[in-house]
Enzyme design. Structure first.
Site, PDB file in Angstrom:
ATOM      1  CE  LYS A   1      -3.845  -2.286   2.250  1.00 36.06           C
ATOM      2  NZ  LYS A   1      -4.538  -2.573   3.288  1.00 36.06           N
TER       3      LYS A   1
ATOM      4  CD  GLN B   1      -3.530  -4.494   6.335  1.00 41.13           C
ATOM      5  OE1 GLN B   1      -3.654  -3.444   5.931  1.00 41.13           O
ATOM      6  NE2 GLN B   1      -3.936  -5.614   5.971  1.00 41.13           N
TER       7      GLN B   1
ATOM      8  CG  ASP C   1      -9.716   0.482   5.047  1.00 40.79           C
ATOM      9  OD1 ASP C   1      -9.581  -0.177   4.035  1.00 40.79           O
ATOM     10  OD2 ASP C   1      -9.067   0.163   5.971  1.00 40.79           O
TER      11      ASP C   1
HETATM   12  N1  GUN Z   1      -6.944  -6.571   6.042  1.00 44.91           N
HETATM   13  C1  GUN Z   1      -7.149  -7.156   4.818  1.00 44.91           C
HETATM   14  N2  GUN Z   1      -7.846  -6.288   3.988  1.00 44.91           N
HETATM   15  C2  GUN Z   1      -7.887  -5.287   4.537  1.00 44.91           C
HETATM   16  C3  GUN Z   1      -8.558  -3.799   4.261  1.00 44.91           C
HETATM   17  O1  GUN Z   1      -9.175  -3.795   3.026  1.00 44.91           O
HETATM   18  N3  GUN Z   1      -8.380  -2.938   5.001  1.00 44.91           N
HETATM   19  C4  GUN Z   1      -7.489  -3.202   6.131  1.00 44.91           C
HETATM   20  N4  GUN Z   1      -7.747  -1.988   6.961  1.00 44.91           N
HETATM   21  N5  GUN Z   1      -7.500  -4.096   6.749  1.00 44.91           N
HETATM   22  C5  GUN Z   1      -7.235  -5.124   5.859  1.00 44.91           C
END
Ligand code: GUN
Length: 301
Positions: free
Chosen positions: A54, A98, A121
């Site tokens: 990311k 995350q 998100d």
């Molecule tokens: N863990 C797995 N997928 C995601 C996501 O799309 N966002 C976040 N914050 N954590 C994740």
């Protein structure tokens, strides 16, 4: 019939290129780049990979990327303090914590502490509620990516029937809401549903996020249907070597592709679109915070 392959890598590259161009223009115009802060608590190896990716992609699009790491034993208060600081940091326009968080932390409370305007998100209850009531809001990245790919095949969802398999807060529910907001007829099935094959045969659009390898079989598919496979399952693959694994989706790809009209592969389908959509959400959050016009990049093609 052999289904057309919906290539997520190509779609994602197009979104990233668009982001890069717009970020360059807006950064020159405002003297400030969009900033994305990613928070990782603990040392889960899969989460480490996602967080790195990311940050790298945000930087590649010309954004500022900030990574914050807290130890696995960090307290709820420490995490909330960090989020409060990021909420008021003018260099940060998007915040992502995350998931999953270590078990002693309350994910729901943590997510709802993020400023809704910076919640890239789309998990904050305010964004969830806005999407649920058909208002403009930040939309979770994976369903947004699915919707963007579907829009290449459907100018108009009216009169179409979609089945979403899986009712998670991250994928199934927001996916169903987006399709409903587009006036699709939407059915949601999940692990307690007893008649999924019959429901699937009604579907022009099938979105599967069940976490069950190869769940969806060829005889479930309405001929010509569009199949979006959100599943990412790591399974043992002794045929390629001892101790080896490979990634498969929730759809029996090799057989379903003979019946469907279009299908996403795993890997290389939905996955690459998710991070591309995170960049799109970050740019959109930046535009809203700086009162710049947001050109509805997300759901156009
Ligand atoms: N863990 C797995 N997928 C995601 C996501 O799309 N966002 C976040 N914050 N954590 C994740």
């Amino acid at each position: 019939m052999t289904a057309e392959l919906i290539d997520g890598k190509v779609h994602a590259a197009a979104v990233r290129a668009k982001m890069r161009d717009r970020v360059a223009v807006l950064t020159a115009q405002c003297g400030q780049a969009p900033g994305l802060a990613v928070v990782l608590v603990g040392e889960d190896p899969a989460s480490e990979v996602y967080v790195r990716s990311k940050g790298k992609q945000a930087a590649g699009a010309g954004m500022k990327s900030f990574e914050y790491r807290l130890p696995a034993h960090a307290t709820q208060e420490e995490l909330l303090d960090l989020i409060e600081r990021l909420n008021t940091d003018p260099q940060v326009h998007g915040i992502l914590v995350q998931l999953p968080l270590p078990g002693h932390l309350e994910s729901r409370h943590v997510i709802n502490t993020i400023s809704p305007a910076k919640d890239v998100d789309g998990f904050h209850i305010s964004n969830v509620g806005m999407v649920g009531t058909g208002q403009d809001a930040i939309v979770p990245c994976t369903p947004l990516g699915c919707m963007m790919m579907l829009r290449h095949y459907y100018d108009d969802f009216r009169g179409r029937t979609a089945l979403v398999i899986g009712h998670s807060n991250v994928v199934g529910k927001p996916m169903a809401r987006l399709l409903l907001n587009a006036d699709c007829t939407v059915i949601i099935a999940h692990k307690s549903s007893t008649n999924i094959p019959e429901l699937a045969r009604l579907a022009d659009i099938l979105v599967v996020a069940a976490g069950v390898p190869g769940l969806v079989k060829a005889d479930w598919i309405k001929p010509g249907a569009t199949v979006i496979d959100v599943g990412i399952n790591r399974i043992a693959a002794p045929e390629i070597g001892e101790g080896k694994h490979r990634l498969v989706g929730d759809v029996d790809f090799e057989n379903v592709r003979d019946v469907a009209g279009a299908i996403t592969p795993v890997p290389g389908g939905v996955g690459p679109m998710t991070i591309a959509c995170l960049l799109a959400n970050t740019l959109s959050a930046f535009c809203h915070q700086l009162h710049l016009p947001d050109e509805e990049l997300l759901l156009e093609d």
